[in-house]
Design a protein around this motif. Structure first.
Motif, PDB file in Angstrom:
ATOM      1  N   SER A 243       0.614  -0.685   0.655  1.00  0.00           N
ATOM      2  CA  SER A 243       0.263  -0.383  -0.015  1.00  0.00           C
ATOM      3  C   SER A 243       0.645   1.457   0.066  1.00  0.00           C
ATOM      4  N   VAL A 244       2.315   1.247   0.588  1.00  0.00           N
ATOM      5  CA  VAL A 244       2.518   2.661   0.562  1.00  0.00           C
ATOM      6  C   VAL A 244       3.956   2.560  -0.540  1.00  0.00           C
ATOM      7  N   ALA A 395      -2.121   6.694   7.329  1.00  0.00           N
ATOM      8  CA  ALA A 395      -1.683   8.184   7.693  1.00  0.00           C
ATOM      9  C   ALA A 395      -1.582   8.585   6.063  1.00  0.00           C
ATOM     10  N   VAL A 396      -0.995   7.150   5.577  1.00  0.00           N
ATOM     11  CA  VAL A 396      -0.994   8.120   4.021  1.00  0.00           C
ATOM     12  C   VAL A 396      -2.244   8.706   2.888  1.00  0.00           C
ATOM     13  N   SER A 411      -0.429  12.287  -4.576  1.00  0.00           N
ATOM     14  CA  SER A 411      -1.400  10.973  -5.033  1.00  0.00           C
ATOM     15  C   SER A 411      -0.999   9.645  -4.130  1.00  0.00           C
ATOM     16  N   LEU A 412      -2.698   8.554  -4.130  1.00  0.00           N
ATOM     17  CA  LEU A 412      -2.230   7.785  -3.494  1.00  0.00           C
ATOM     18  C   LEU A 412      -1.715   6.908  -4.697  1.00  0.00           C
ATOM     19  N   PRO A 413      -0.094   5.445  -3.379  1.00  0.00           N
ATOM     20  CA  PRO A 413       0.308   5.184  -4.742  1.00  0.00           C
ATOM     21  C   PRO A 413      -0.389   3.931  -5.245  1.00  0.00           C
ATOM     22  N   LYS A 414      -0.070   3.237  -6.070  1.00  0.00           N
ATOM     23  CA  LYS A 414      -0.909   2.335  -7.314  1.00  0.00           C
ATOM     24  C   LYS A 414      -1.139   1.527  -6.859  1.00  0.00           C
ATOM     25  N   GLY A 415      -1.103   1.503  -5.665  1.00  0.00           N
ATOM     26  CA  GLY A 415      -1.071  -0.629  -5.072  1.00  0.00           C
ATOM     27  C   GLY A 415      -2.132  -0.013  -3.457  1.00  0.00           C
TER      28      GLY A 415
END
Length: 452
Positions: A243-244, A395-396, A411-415
């Motif tokens: 996720s991160v 938090a991300v 922006s959110l990470p791809k996964g």
């Protein structure tokens, strides 16, 4: 003295204490004795004045004094302990740890509180660095040395109120010294490695912290974990990584980084894991020394922080060099950092948001440390680590929102979504207990300290 034997629907086992003072010369007292057919223990319930005093004889298998007890209620029932009445159903479990009756619900609540403070701690740290972006080393030292004063102030008032006793203060200090040394060395190793590793790489390597905690709890606490718990922890760590760090080039960064810096970062988390498990050992050992009483967590926080601050002070020449600050200029740097922190003086340009944002971080960080230690006290180091780990992807996600002072949201990470699903599945798997599993020697739904 009349004695009645009967079978209770509620299994019960409590710590051993002397019953002579309660039963001597009291012919009106009534003892209720039942053999526990599962654990072969003989609990004894003796009414004294208006309270039920619940005690037990030594078990046949040599169970030590002051050990943990677990009370399971197969049906709807209720019973009184001291002045407190506990009621439950077939699904409720009460753990007796450090002389306290701890329900699974309480552990879950403190885990949620720890995760919430963990999220706030990560968000506020980034916000606190907005006014102190030129003085991150000052903020680190404020966290180290300032908290010693805060914790000892709280400890003083708790001592005056009678919550902290002289017996608690007389516990051996050498374990706290070891905790302080471990945490100081972990900080030094982490700073040195972080200067040569990318953020995503550090996130990936930080998941070894959970591995070390499981390892040390097996070695020093004699715990055994079921297959679903090991697999659950693995999925939690994998979920955070996916996720991160997905799509951020973490694997490429690790390939480019030197082996020395990777090993140094892993060593940092090894030292942190050892320190956390040692705190758990301190709580367990204090139960015996205090004859079943619970060691106040502010004693652990205060002494541990004091010894860590002493070790950090000795390492300041090395640490300041890691931050690119010549040691002969450290005094001036810290002075300028204090001026920016107070936002009062000639050096206030770029210090907008101080002291409000740094103070919010300090408050959040203190709350996080207290909640984390409380969770460790009533459960285990592994559970506290899992609760803290959950805060990372949350938090991300919050950093993708338009937070004040941070400017453009990330922006959110791809996964991210896939990793979050893996993390949640790992938490569910870790908490799941197979039907008919024997929890007498392995960790139950939420592991708790065994006797040592």
């Amino acid at each position: 003295m009349a004695t009645t034997s009967r079978r209770f629907t509620t299994g019960l086992f409590a710590s051993i204490t002397s019953v002579k003072s309660h039963s001597a010369n009291r012919p009106q007292s009534i003892s209720l004795i039942r053999r526990n057919h599962i654990d072969h223990r003989l609990p004894l319930i003796v009414p004294s004045s208006r309270r039920w005093i619940i005690q037990a004889a030594r078990s046949w298998d040599g169970f030590d004094d002051g050990a943990e007890a677990e009370i399971k209620k197969p049906g709807a029932c209720g019973y009184a302990i001291g002045d407190n009445e506990i009621e439950g159903s077939s699904s409720s479990t009460v753990h007796v740890i450090d002389g306290e009756h701890v329900k699974t619900a309480e552990i879950v609540i403190w885990a949620a509180v720890t995760a919430a403070f963990g999220v706030g701690n990560r968000v506020m740290y980034k916000l606190a660095l907005v006014p102190l972006k030129e003085y991150p080393f000052f903020l680190a030292q404020l966290s180290t040395f300032g908290y010693v004063a805060v914790y000892y102030t709280i400890l003083y008032f708790r001592y005056r109120a009678g919550t902290v006793t002289d017996a608690m203060l007389s516990v051996p200090k050498s374990p706290f010294l070891i905790v302080g040394i471990l945490e100081a060395l972990a900080a030094a190793a982490g700073m040195a490695a972080a200067a040569n590793l990318s953020g995503p790489s550090t996130t990936v390597l930080s998941q070894t912290f959970l591995v070390w905690q499981i390892f040390f709890s097996i070695i020093f606490l004699g715990r055994r974990y079921s297959v679903n718990q090991i697999l659950g922890c693995t999925l939690v760590a994998l979920g955070v990584i996916v996720s991160v760090a997905s799509g951020s080039g973490a694997a490429h960064s690790l390939n480019e980084a030197g082996v020395l810096w990777i090993l140094l970062m892993v060593l940092s988390f090894l030292l942190q894991g050892a320190g956390t498990v040692l705190k758990e050992v301190i709580f367990i050992d204090s139960q015996r020394r205090l004859k079943g009483a619970s060691l106040d967590l502010f004693i652990v926080n205060s002494y541990g922080s004091a010894f860590q601050a002493i070790c950090i002070a000795l390492l300041l020449p090395f640490l300041s060099k890691l931050w690119g600050i010549p040691f002969n200029q450290l005094g001036t740097y810290l002075k300028d950092g204090a001026v920016c922190f107070l936002n009062n003086g000639t050096i206030t340009k770029g210090c907008d948001g101080a002291p409000f944002l740094p103070l919010l971080f300090v408050i959040m960080n203190i709350g996080y440390n207290i909640a984390l230690l409380r969770l460790l006290k009533i459960s285990s180091a592994v559970v506290s680590c899992l609760a803290s780990t959950v805060s990372v992807p949350i938090a991300v996600f919050l950093f993708t929102m338009p937070l004040p002072y941070l400017g453009v949201a990330s922006s959110l990470p791809k996964g991210f979504m896939g990793g979050t699903i893996i993390l949640v599945l790992g938490m569910i798997l870790y908490s799941w207990t197979p039907h008919g599993a024997n929890s007498s020697h392995t960790d139950s739904v939420i592991p708790s300290p065994p006797p040592t």
